[in-house]
Write an enzyme that holds these catalytic residues in place. Structure first.
Site, short mmCIF file in Angstrom:
data_model
loop_
_atom_site.label_atom_id
_atom_site.label_comp_id
_atom_site.label_asym_id
_atom_site.label_seq_id
_atom_site.Cartn_x
_atom_site.Cartn_y
_atom_site.Cartn_z
N GLY A 86 0.79 -1.23 0.00
CA GLY A 86 0.00 0.00 0.00
C GLY A 86 0.82 1.28 0.00
O GLY A 86 0.34 2.34 0.40
N MET A 90 -3.53 -6.75 -7.50
CA MET A 90 -2.97 -7.88 -8.24
C MET A 90 -4.05 -8.89 -8.63
O MET A 90 -3.97 -10.06 -8.30
CB MET A 90 -1.90 -8.57 -7.37
CG MET A 90 -0.83 -7.64 -6.88
SD MET A 90 0.05 -6.86 -8.23
CE MET A 90 1.13 -8.19 -8.68
N HIS A 91 -5.11 -8.41 -9.27
CA HIS A 91 -6.18 -9.33 -9.69
C HIS A 91 -6.71 -8.78 -11.01
O HIS A 91 -7.10 -7.62 -11.09
CB HIS A 91 -7.28 -9.32 -8.61
CG HIS A 91 -8.56 -9.99 -9.04
ND1 HIS A 91 -8.81 -11.33 -8.86
CD2 HIS A 91 -9.65 -9.49 -9.68
CE1 HIS A 91 -10.01 -11.61 -9.35
NE2 HIS A 91 -10.54 -10.52 -9.85
N LEU A 133 -9.12 -7.73 -13.68
CA LEU A 133 -10.53 -7.37 -13.62
C LEU A 133 -11.21 -7.79 -14.93
O LEU A 133 -10.79 -7.39 -16.01
CB LEU A 133 -10.67 -5.87 -13.39
CG LEU A 133 -10.10 -5.38 -12.05
CD1 LEU A 133 -9.94 -3.88 -12.03
CD2 LEU A 133 -10.97 -5.88 -10.89
N HIS A 147 0.89 0.80 -13.43
CA HIS A 147 1.64 -0.36 -13.91
C HIS A 147 3.12 0.01 -13.99
O HIS A 147 3.47 1.00 -14.63
CB HIS A 147 1.11 -0.83 -15.28
CG HIS A 147 1.79 -2.06 -15.77
ND1 HIS A 147 1.73 -3.26 -15.08
CD2 HIS A 147 2.56 -2.29 -16.86
CE1 HIS A 147 2.45 -4.16 -15.73
NE2 HIS A 147 2.96 -3.60 -16.80
N GLU A 200 6.57 5.77 -9.04
CA GLU A 200 5.15 5.38 -8.86
C GLU A 200 4.44 6.35 -7.90
O GLU A 200 3.34 6.81 -8.16
CB GLU A 200 5.03 3.97 -8.30
CG GLU A 200 5.37 2.86 -9.26
CD GLU A 200 5.31 1.52 -8.57
OE1 GLU A 200 5.50 1.43 -7.34
OE2 GLU A 200 5.05 0.53 -9.28
C1 GRF Z 1 4.19 -1.68 -7.05
O1 GRF Z 1 5.32 -1.84 -7.93
C2 GRF Z 1 2.92 -1.93 -7.84
O2 GRF Z 1 2.98 -1.43 -9.15
C3 GRF Z 1 2.90 -3.42 -7.83
O3 GRF Z 1 3.17 -3.74 -6.48
C4 GRF Z 1 4.18 -2.81 -6.03
C5 GRF Z 1 3.89 -2.36 -4.61
O4 GRF Z 1 2.77 -1.58 -4.60
N1 GRF Z 1 1.65 -3.95 -8.31
P1 GRF Z 1 2.17 -1.01 -3.19
O5 GRF Z 1 3.34 -0.71 -2.29
O6 GRF Z 1 1.30 -2.12 -2.62
O7 GRF Z 1 1.40 0.21 -3.55
#
Ligand code: GRF
Length: 220
Positions: free
Chosen positions: A17, A109-110, A112, A131, A200
Site C-alpha cells: 500500500g 494484483m487481480h 478485472l 503499472h 510510482e
Molecule cells: C508496485 O510496484 C505496484 O505497481 C505493484 O506492487 C508494487 C507495490 O505496490 N503492483 P504497493 O506498495 O502495494 O502500492
C-alpha cells in the site's frame, strides 16, 4: 481538509500500500485538493495497505474469492467463481455511499474481468491502474523483475511507470501519464525497484489528478 470534498476515490490494493499511502498523503492539496478516499478494498487480508487506510480513518473492505466462498460454490467452474467475485466487487463499488467518482488500482494484483469493467462503465465510474512498466513492454505481473532481466540479458536501457485507464485487455488501456526509468546506472534489482517505487508514488498522484480533471471537464 480546507476545501469541500468534490471527488471521492475508491482504491483497490493487494499489498504493502505504499502507492495508496502516496494518495492518502496527497489528498487535500493540488492536484487532489478537493478529493478524499471513501473506501479501500483489498483482496488480501494481510495487506499492510489495510492498516494504512485504518490509520487514516478510511473505511476498508476485504473481498476475497476464497474467503468469500466463490470457489466453494463453483468447484467445477473457476471462471464462474471469478465472474461472481468480480460482479460482487463491482456492486460493492457502485453501491458504495458515497458513490466513488474514480476507482484507483494501486498495487491491485487481480485481473478485472469484462463484467466488472462493463458494470463500472455503466455506472460511469472510470478505473485507472498503476503499472510499473511502459505500455506494451511488460504487461501483467512481475514487470520490474522482467525489465531487470531484459536489461541484464539484452541490454534494455529503459523501463518505466504508467498510469492508464483500465480496459479488459490487461495493462493496455489509454495511458494518462508515463515516465521512462533508466536502468543504465542501476546496480541491482532492489535498487531498480526503489527507483520505480519513487516514480510510482509521484505518478499515481499526478495520474489521479489528471483523471479527475477529465471527469471535471466532462461534468462542465
Ligand atoms: C508496485 O510496484 C505496484 O505497481 C505493484 O506492487 C508494487 C507495490 O505496490 N503492483 P504497493 O506498495 O502495494 O502500492
Amino acid at each position: 481538509m480546507s476545501e469541500p470534498v468534490r471527488y471521492n476515490l475508491l482504491v483497490l490494493i493487494s499489498g504493502n500500500g505504499s502507492n495508496l499511502q502516496a494518495v492518502i498523503d496527497a489528498c487535500g492539496q493540488k492536484p487532489l485538493e478537493n478529493t478524499r478516499i471513501c473506501r479501500v478494498i483489498s483482496n488480501k487480508k494481510d495487506a499492510y495497505g489495510l492498516t494504512r487506510a485504518k490509520k487514516a480513518g478510511i473505511e476498508t473492505t476485504y473481498h476475497n474469492v476464497i474467503a468469500g466462498g466463490y470457489k466453494k460454490r463453483n468447484l467445477d467452474d473457476s471462471s464462474k467463481a471469478r465472474q461472481e467475485y468480480d460482479i460482487d466487487l463491482a456492486n460493492l463499488i457502485v453501491q458504495n455511499n458515497p458513490k466513488p467518482d474514480l476507482v484507483v488500482c494501486a498495487g491491485w494484483m487481480h485481473i478485472l474481468s469484462p463484467p466488472f469493467i462493463d458494470s463500472l462503465s455503466a455506472a460511469n465510474i472510470p478505473i485507472i491502474n498503476l503499472h510499473p512498466a511502459l505500455r506494451g513492454q511488460f504487461d501483467g505481473h512481475s514487470a520490474i523483475e522482467r525489465a531487470w532481466r531484459a536489461h541484464q540479458e539484452t541490454g534494455l536501457e529503459y523501463t518505466g511507470v504508467m498510469i492508464h485507464y483500465v480496459i479488459s485487455e490487461v495493462d493496455r488501456g489509454t495511458p494518462i501519464v508515463t515516465e521512462k526509468v533508466s536502468m543504465n546506472d542501476v546496480e541491482s534489482l532492489e535498487a531498480l525497484e526503489q527507483r520505480i517505487h519513487n516514480v510510482e508514488h509521484r505518478l499515481i498522484v499526478e495520474g489521479t489528478g489528471k483523471a479527475l480533471a477529465e471527469i471535471e471537464g466532462q461534468r462542465g
